[in-house]
Design an enzyme around this catalytic site. Structure first.
Site, PDB file in Angstrom:
ATOM      1  N   PRO A   1       0.825  -1.221   0.000  1.00  0.00           N
ATOM      2  CA  PRO A   1       0.000   0.000   0.000  1.00  0.00           C
ATOM      3  C   PRO A   1       0.852   1.261   0.000  1.00  0.00           C
ATOM      4  O   PRO A   1       1.916   1.313   0.622  1.00  0.00           O
ATOM      5  CB  PRO A   1      -0.764  -0.109   1.323  1.00  0.00           C
ATOM      6  CG  PRO A   1       0.176  -0.854   2.214  1.00  0.00           C
ATOM      7  CD  PRO A   1       0.892  -1.830   1.327  1.00  0.00           C
ATOM      8  N   GLY A   2       0.396   2.266  -0.695  1.00  0.00           N
ATOM      9  CA  GLY A   2       1.054   3.570  -0.667  1.00  0.00           C
ATOM     10  C   GLY A   2       0.042   4.627  -0.282  1.00  0.00           C
ATOM     11  O   GLY A   2      -0.055   5.076   0.857  1.00  0.00           O
ATOM     12  N   ARG A   3      -0.800   4.972  -1.253  1.00  0.00           N
ATOM     13  CA  ARG A   3      -1.751   6.073  -1.101  1.00  0.00           C
ATOM     14  C   ARG A   3      -2.618   5.972   0.148  1.00  0.00           C
ATOM     15  O   ARG A   3      -2.833   6.958   0.850  1.00  0.00           O
ATOM     16  CB  ARG A   3      -2.641   6.098  -2.337  1.00  0.00           C
ATOM     17  CG  ARG A   3      -3.513   7.321  -2.448  1.00  0.00           C
ATOM     18  CD  ARG A   3      -4.537   7.172  -3.563  1.00  0.00           C
ATOM     19  NE  ARG A   3      -4.021   6.679  -4.804  1.00  0.00           N
ATOM     20  CZ  ARG A   3      -3.632   7.458  -5.825  1.00  0.00           C
ATOM     21  NH1 ARG A   3      -3.714   8.761  -5.730  1.00  0.00           N
ATOM     22  NH2 ARG A   3      -3.179   6.923  -6.940  1.00  0.00           N
TER      23      ARG A   3
ATOM     24  N   CYS B   1       4.787  28.825 -16.265  1.00  0.00           N
ATOM     25  CA  CYS B   1       4.369  29.388 -17.551  1.00  0.00           C
ATOM     26  C   CYS B   1       3.693  28.367 -18.456  1.00  0.00           C
ATOM     27  O   CYS B   1       4.183  28.072 -19.544  1.00  0.00           O
ATOM     28  CB  CYS B   1       5.581  30.004 -18.232  1.00  0.00           C
ATOM     29  SG  CYS B   1       6.273  31.273 -17.192  1.00  0.00           S
TER      30      CYS B   1
HETATM   31  N1  LLP Z   1       2.936  -1.528  -5.955  1.00  0.00           N
HETATM   32  C1  LLP Z   1       3.277  -1.234  -7.220  1.00  0.00           C
HETATM   33  C2  LLP Z   1       4.014  -2.218  -8.026  1.00  0.00           C
HETATM   34  C3  LLP Z   1       2.919   0.015  -7.762  1.00  0.00           C
HETATM   35  O1  LLP Z   1       3.261   0.298  -9.021  1.00  0.00           O
HETATM   36  C4  LLP Z   1       2.208   0.953  -6.969  1.00  0.00           C
HETATM   37  C5  LLP Z   1       1.826   2.249  -7.504  1.00  0.00           C
HETATM   38  C6  LLP Z   1       1.903   0.594  -5.643  1.00  0.00           C
HETATM   39  C7  LLP Z   1       2.279  -0.659  -5.177  1.00  0.00           C
HETATM   40  C8  LLP Z   1       1.185   1.506  -4.704  1.00  0.00           C
HETATM   41  O2  LLP Z   1      -0.098   1.806  -5.115  1.00  0.00           O
HETATM   42  P1  LLP Z   1      -1.067   2.660  -4.160  1.00  0.00           P
HETATM   43  O3  LLP Z   1      -1.365   1.823  -2.930  1.00  0.00           O
HETATM   44  O4  LLP Z   1      -0.360   3.900  -3.785  1.00  0.00           O
HETATM   45  O5  LLP Z   1      -2.251   2.902  -4.997  1.00  0.00           O
HETATM   46  N2  LLP Z   1       1.164   8.962  -9.365  1.00  0.00           N
HETATM   47  C9  LLP Z   1      -0.164   8.380  -9.384  1.00  0.00           C
HETATM   48  C10 LLP Z   1      -0.191   6.993  -8.794  1.00  0.00           C
HETATM   49  C11 LLP Z   1       0.798   6.052  -9.429  1.00  0.00           C
HETATM   50  C12 LLP Z   1       0.777   4.671  -8.844  1.00  0.00           C
HETATM   51  C13 LLP Z   1       1.927   3.877  -9.316  1.00  0.00           C
HETATM   52  N3  LLP Z   1       2.057   2.596  -8.706  1.00  0.00           N
HETATM   53  C14 LLP Z   1      -1.117   9.326  -8.672  1.00  0.00           C
HETATM   54  O6  LLP Z   1      -0.697  10.373  -8.187  1.00  0.00           O
HETATM   55  O7  LLP Z   1      -2.314   9.052  -8.609  1.00  0.00           O
END
Ligand code: LLP
Length: 422
Positions: free
Chosen positions: A274-276, A346
């Protein structure tokens, strides 16, 4: 739930007034709440308490070592996608035995660095990557622990740029072709086959795509077992969404319960990336109003609030058309109006919000861009030669600068004029 709350019309992060920090560190800056980060990590991790699991925070979402260190202290691992993220995770004190490495384009140098660091798993995404990993592992005389990242061809029903589990996306190995690769890998001297992984996308608001891909992964695990290939780890990636506006993503409890039910009778350690969901609502971007102006057309008047943060500081609105709630740090109960909140860069694509209803603001007012913790600072750049902003971590009644604002000198660091003076 997060710890950004308004008290008598003034925005606080935990017990600290946001305006007090702005006075000391200047604007713009990212402001993280330690209590929120901790709460979100624990809520997610403990939702899986019923089964053997490992929560590997996706470093790309928020890579400050001060924050990675917090998660390491809570027992978290790290999901990395580059040598740079490995360096950060190790610097932050993440146990290498809790680090997994994803990504379609790992270089030889990066593979070597990760092998020498003795990480837990490589999520391999192609036959050529497997060959390269075998060669590098042989040259060092070690075994590379491998999971194959499979592409289950499941629609995550999210923004096209962050959908990763469809056959047309560059990620993973088509799930039907994976079996052959496992058989090949089993015969390789320096490869140790350990698991199956998949990650179908980000900001998912439905549980069903996760379950659909898990079922496909389980099918593969059964086919592997029939060939005598035992799987120790199943990695379901990241992707649970958060509320930016009116989205209603599943609660981690609900998400975990559905996954755990599906995993009944499967004997493998579950890995999550998890990230977000952990950091998204645990930070804000604080910015100051520089100017307000109106541009008059034939049939409309367009109002702009020009702030000191821009698309280089928070790329999400420009890049994905993403919504971030924006609120005044001091609520002066002013009349509301519809404005575009824009930065100094810009390009017309430089905006934080379009046609947004906001209480009237004036020069010097502070605004908080909410839900900015995930893919906020980590995606920031120096475009328009803007020093990257400061990052601050609040803990109860105190706060620490966890990243200094870049200086003008840092903008040209490493650059030289050929034949020029030193
Ligand atoms: N694992 C892998 C292999 C990933 O590519 C990602 C995110 C995650 C885990 C974590 O995903 P999350 O739990 O954060 O959804 N920049 C974009 C999001 C890009 C996500 C890329 N991969 C945004 O700001 O919405």
């Amino acid at each position: 739930m997060n710890h950004f709350v308004s008290k008598n019309g003034e925005l606080f992060c935990e017990q600290v007034a946001v305006a007090d920090i702005a006075r000391e560190v200047g604007t713009p800056f990212y402001l993280y709440s330690k209590a929120t980060l901790t709460r979100h990590f624990q809520a997610f991790d403990s939702a899986f308490a019923g089964i053997e699991h490992l929560t590997c925070f996706a470093v790309k979402a928020c890579s400050n070592i001060g924050i990675l260190n917090l998660f390491a202290g809570l027992g978290g691992g790290a999901d990395i996608v580059s040598g740079g993220e490995l360096y950060r995770a190790l610097k932050a004190g993440v146990d290498p035995k809790r680090i997994i490495y994803s990504g379609v384009g790992k270089t030889e140098q990066e593979l070597r660095y990760a092998l020498e660091s003795a990480i837990l798993l490589f999520n391999v995404e192609s036959g050529q990557e497997l060959e390269r990993l075998q060669q590098v592992a042989a040259s060092i005389g070690v075994h590379a622990p491998v999971s194959f990242r499979v592409n289950p061809d499941v629609d995550p029903k999210t923004h096209a740029y962050i959908s990763t589990g469809l056959a047309k996306n560059k990620f993973g190995i088509p799930i039907d072709a994976a079996l052959d690769l496992y058989v090949r890998a089993m015969a390789m001297e320096n490869i140790a086959v350990k698991g199956v992984s998949c990650h179908i996308g980000s900001q998912l608001t439905l549980i069903s795509p996760f379950i659909e891909s898990l079922r496909k992964v389980k099918g593969l695990v059964e086919r592997l077992a029939a060939k005598g290939i035992a799987i120790e780890f199943i990695d379901l990636g990241g992707g649970v969404g958060i509320t930016y506006d009116e989205e209603q993503p599943p609660h981690p409890q609900e998400y975990a319960a559905a996954i755990m039910e599906e995993l009944q009778g499967v004997h493998a350690t579950l890995i999550l990336e998890p990230g977000r969901v952990i950091v998204g609502n645990a930070a804000i971007l604080v910015t100051e109003v520089q100017y307000t102006k109106s541009n008059r057309g034939v049939d409309q008047v367009k109002k702009f609030v020009v702030v000191d943060a821009a698309m280089n500081d928070l790329a999400r609105p420009s890049l994905y058309g993403a919504y971030h709630s924006i609120v005044p740090v001091h609520d002066k109960q002013a009349e509301r109006e519809v404005v575009d909140i824009v930065g100094p860069i810009c390009e017309t694509g430089d905006f934080l919000a379009k046609d947004r209803e906001l209480p009237q603001v004036e020069q010097g007012d502070l605004l908080a861009v909410m839900s900015a913790g995930a893919y906020g600072f980590s995606m920031s750049s120096n475009y328009n030669s803007r020093p990257r902003v400061a990052e601050v971590l609040v803990d109860g009644g105190s706060y620490a600068l966890i990243r200094q604002r870049e200086t003008l000198a840092s903008l040209v660091q490493g650059e030289t004029i050929p034949g020029g003076a030193e």
